[in-house]
Design a protein around this motif. Structure first.
Motif, PDB file in Angstrom:
ATOM      1  N   PHE A  43      18.347  -1.240  21.760  1.00 18.33           N
ATOM      2  CA  PHE A  43      18.612  -1.485  20.341  1.00 18.33           C
ATOM      3  C   PHE A  43      18.504  -0.296  19.333  1.00 18.33           C
ATOM      4  N   ALA A  44      18.605   0.620  19.838  1.00 13.39           N
ATOM      5  CA  ALA A  44      18.590   1.925  18.937  1.00 13.39           C
ATOM      6  C   ALA A  44      19.404   1.887  17.849  1.00 13.39           C
ATOM      7  N   GLY A  45      20.614   1.231  18.202  1.00 15.24           N
ATOM      8  CA  GLY A  45      21.844   1.268  17.117  1.00 15.24           C
ATOM      9  C   GLY A  45      21.505   0.417  16.020  1.00 15.24           C
ATOM     10  N   VAL A  46      20.613  -0.331  15.923  1.00 16.47           N
ATOM     11  CA  VAL A  46      20.151  -1.240  14.729  1.00 16.47           C
ATOM     12  C   VAL A  46      19.939  -0.267  13.746  1.00 16.47           C
ATOM     13  N   GLY A  47      20.721  -0.766  12.320  1.00 19.46           N
ATOM     14  CA  GLY A  47      20.422   0.221  11.306  1.00 19.46           C
ATOM     15  C   GLY A  47      20.934   1.456  11.199  1.00 19.46           C
ATOM     16  N   GLU A  48      21.713   2.071  12.414  1.00 21.20           N
ATOM     17  CA  GLU A  48      22.209   3.349  12.446  1.00 21.20           C
ATOM     18  C   GLU A  48      23.825   3.228  11.858  1.00 21.20           C
ATOM     19  N   ASP A  49      23.948   4.323  11.377  1.00 19.85           N
ATOM     20  CA  ASP A  49      25.397   4.399  10.865  1.00 19.85           C
ATOM     21  C   ASP A  49      26.444   5.082  11.943  1.00 19.85           C
ATOM     22  N   ALA A  50      27.282   3.926  12.330  1.00 18.55           N
ATOM     23  CA  ALA A  50      28.334   4.184  13.404  1.00 18.55           C
ATOM     24  C   ALA A  50      29.189   5.087  12.985  1.00 18.55           C
ATOM     25  N   GLY A 110      34.736  13.398  21.526  1.00 17.94           N
ATOM     26  CA  GLY A 110      33.144  13.119  21.852  1.00 17.94           C
ATOM     27  C   GLY A 110      32.730  12.164  20.766  1.00 17.94           C
ATOM     28  N   ALA A 111      33.255  12.092  19.619  1.00 10.55           N
ATOM     29  CA  ALA A 111      32.852  11.208  18.690  1.00 10.55           C
ATOM     30  C   ALA A 111      32.960   9.827  19.105  1.00 10.55           C
ATOM     31  N   LEU A 112      34.213   9.565  19.656  1.00 15.40           N
ATOM     32  CA  LEU A 112      34.594   8.011  19.792  1.00 15.40           C
ATOM     33  C   LEU A 112      33.571   7.358  20.743  1.00 15.40           C
ATOM     34  N   PRO A 113      32.916   7.756  21.911  1.00 12.19           N
ATOM     35  CA  PRO A 113      31.790   7.395  22.477  1.00 12.19           C
ATOM     36  C   PRO A 113      30.614   7.087  21.592  1.00 12.19           C
ATOM     37  N   LYS A 114      30.435   8.125  20.768  1.00 14.43           N
ATOM     38  CA  LYS A 114      29.170   7.814  20.028  1.00 14.43           C
ATOM     39  C   LYS A 114      29.265   6.570  19.237  1.00 14.43           C
ATOM     40  N   VAL A 115      30.302   6.577  18.565  1.00 15.05           N
ATOM     41  CA  VAL A 115      30.575   5.215  17.744  1.00 15.05           C
ATOM     42  C   VAL A 115      30.426   3.854  18.425  1.00 15.05           C
ATOM     43  N   ILE A 116      30.838   3.821  19.772  1.00 15.73           N
ATOM     44  CA  ILE A 116      30.901   2.809  20.598  1.00 15.73           C
ATOM     45  C   ILE A 116      29.402   2.532  20.970  1.00 15.73           C
ATOM     46  N   ASP A 117      28.816   3.583  21.557  1.00 11.70           N
ATOM     47  CA  ASP A 117      27.207   3.359  21.951  1.00 11.70           C
ATOM     48  C   ASP A 117      26.472   3.089  20.629  1.00 11.70           C
ATOM     49  N   THR A 118      26.763   3.579  19.534  1.00 11.62           N
ATOM     50  CA  THR A 118      25.922   3.038  18.538  1.00 11.62           C
ATOM     51  C   THR A 118      26.045   1.414  17.865  1.00 11.62           C
ATOM     52  N   LEU A 119      27.341   1.159  17.924  1.00 13.16           N
ATOM     53  CA  LEU A 119      27.483  -0.308  17.799  1.00 13.16           C
ATOM     54  C   LEU A 119      26.972  -1.282  18.860  1.00 13.16           C
ATOM     55  N   ALA A 120      27.213  -0.622  20.275  1.00  9.02           N
ATOM     56  CA  ALA A 120      26.887  -1.490  21.150  1.00  9.02           C
ATOM     57  C   ALA A 120      25.294  -1.729  21.431  1.00  9.02           C
ATOM     58  N   ALA A 121      24.416  -0.620  20.715  1.00  8.68           N
ATOM     59  CA  ALA A 121      23.060  -0.728  20.975  1.00  8.68           C
ATOM     60  C   ALA A 121      22.397  -1.700  19.868  1.00  8.68           C
ATOM     61  N   ARG A 122      22.869  -2.859  19.819  1.00 13.49           N
ATOM     62  CA  ARG A 122      22.266  -3.687  19.019  1.00 13.49           C
ATOM     63  C   ARG A 122      22.642  -5.208  19.288  1.00 13.49           C
ATOM     64  N   PRO A 123      22.037  -6.100  19.064  1.00 17.07           N
ATOM     65  CA  PRO A 123      22.389  -7.423  19.570  1.00 17.07           C
ATOM     66  C   PRO A 123      23.718  -7.866  19.211  1.00 17.07           C
ATOM     67  N   GLN A 124      24.512  -8.094  20.211  1.00 18.26           N
ATOM     68  CA  GLN A 124      26.012  -8.164  19.876  1.00 18.26           C
ATOM     69  C   GLN A 124      26.688  -9.592  20.745  1.00 18.26           C
TER      70      GLN A 124
END
Length: 196
Positions: A43-50, A110-124
């Protein structure tokens, strides 16, 4: 906001007791802290700017062929992701396939997987995850169109209820020019590997 590991560990300890287990037995004694550490990662993506990874774009009009703008899509296939279903707190894993029609700006791949990882790292839920990825890319890139295809296996389907071990879920989110079904047909074929 960081995950409160102490509260997660205490809750897991309570869950173990609630199912009739002894949280102090040797095999379970470290489980609450292990789950807390896992949740901090999941859940590291909660509150992060994707959109943050998309802040640095590259102008294609300043390259070796400055009068040539991209005429076709930029595609990135097979980006592995994992998330946690908000309905049962069970993981789902799969591949994201992303395409966008660039304008004068492109972003490092390389930026595209970071966006995906951030949004996936939260309850979804997978349906919302695809829409959020598409919205983030469409809102942050100079893109004429965006297409996101997610193909995932959900443990809430494979390990509980009907236990459909071979089932996967496919979702599609599209924006701009790629929202038109005819315009996106070729891109979907290329993204999913079914192109002629």
């Amino acid at each position: 906001m960081a995950v409160d590991r102490d509260r997660v560990a205490a809750a897991v300890r309570d869950i173990l007791a609630a199912i009739g287990e002894d949280p102090d037995r040797p095999g379970l004694k470290a489980t609450p802290q292990r789950v807390a550490d896992t949740y901090a990662e999941f859940f590291a993506g909660v509150g992060e700017d994707a959109a943050a990874p998309l802040a640095h774009t590259i102008s294609v009009s300043r390259g070796p062929a400055p009068d040539t703008l991209p005429s076709g899509a930029v595609l990135l296939r097979g980006v592995r992701f994992r998330s946690v279903c908000e309905h049962h707190l069970l993981p789902f894993t799969g591949h994201a396939h992303v395409a966008y029609l660039p304008g004068e700006q492109v972003v490092g791949l390389g930026a595209l997987p970071k966006v995906i990882d951030t949004l996936a790292a939260r309850p979804q839920v997978q349906e919302r995850l695809g829409e959020q990825i598409a919205d983030t890319l469409a809102g942050s890139l100079d893109a004429r169109g965006v297409l996101v295809v997610l193909d995932a296996v959900h443990q809430c389907v494979t390990t509980r209820g009907g236990r459909q071990s071979e089932a996967s879920t496919l979702t599609i989110a599209a924006r701009g020019e790629l929202a038109d079904p005819a315009a996106r047909a070729e891109i979907i074929a290329l993204l999913t590997g079914s192109a002629p």
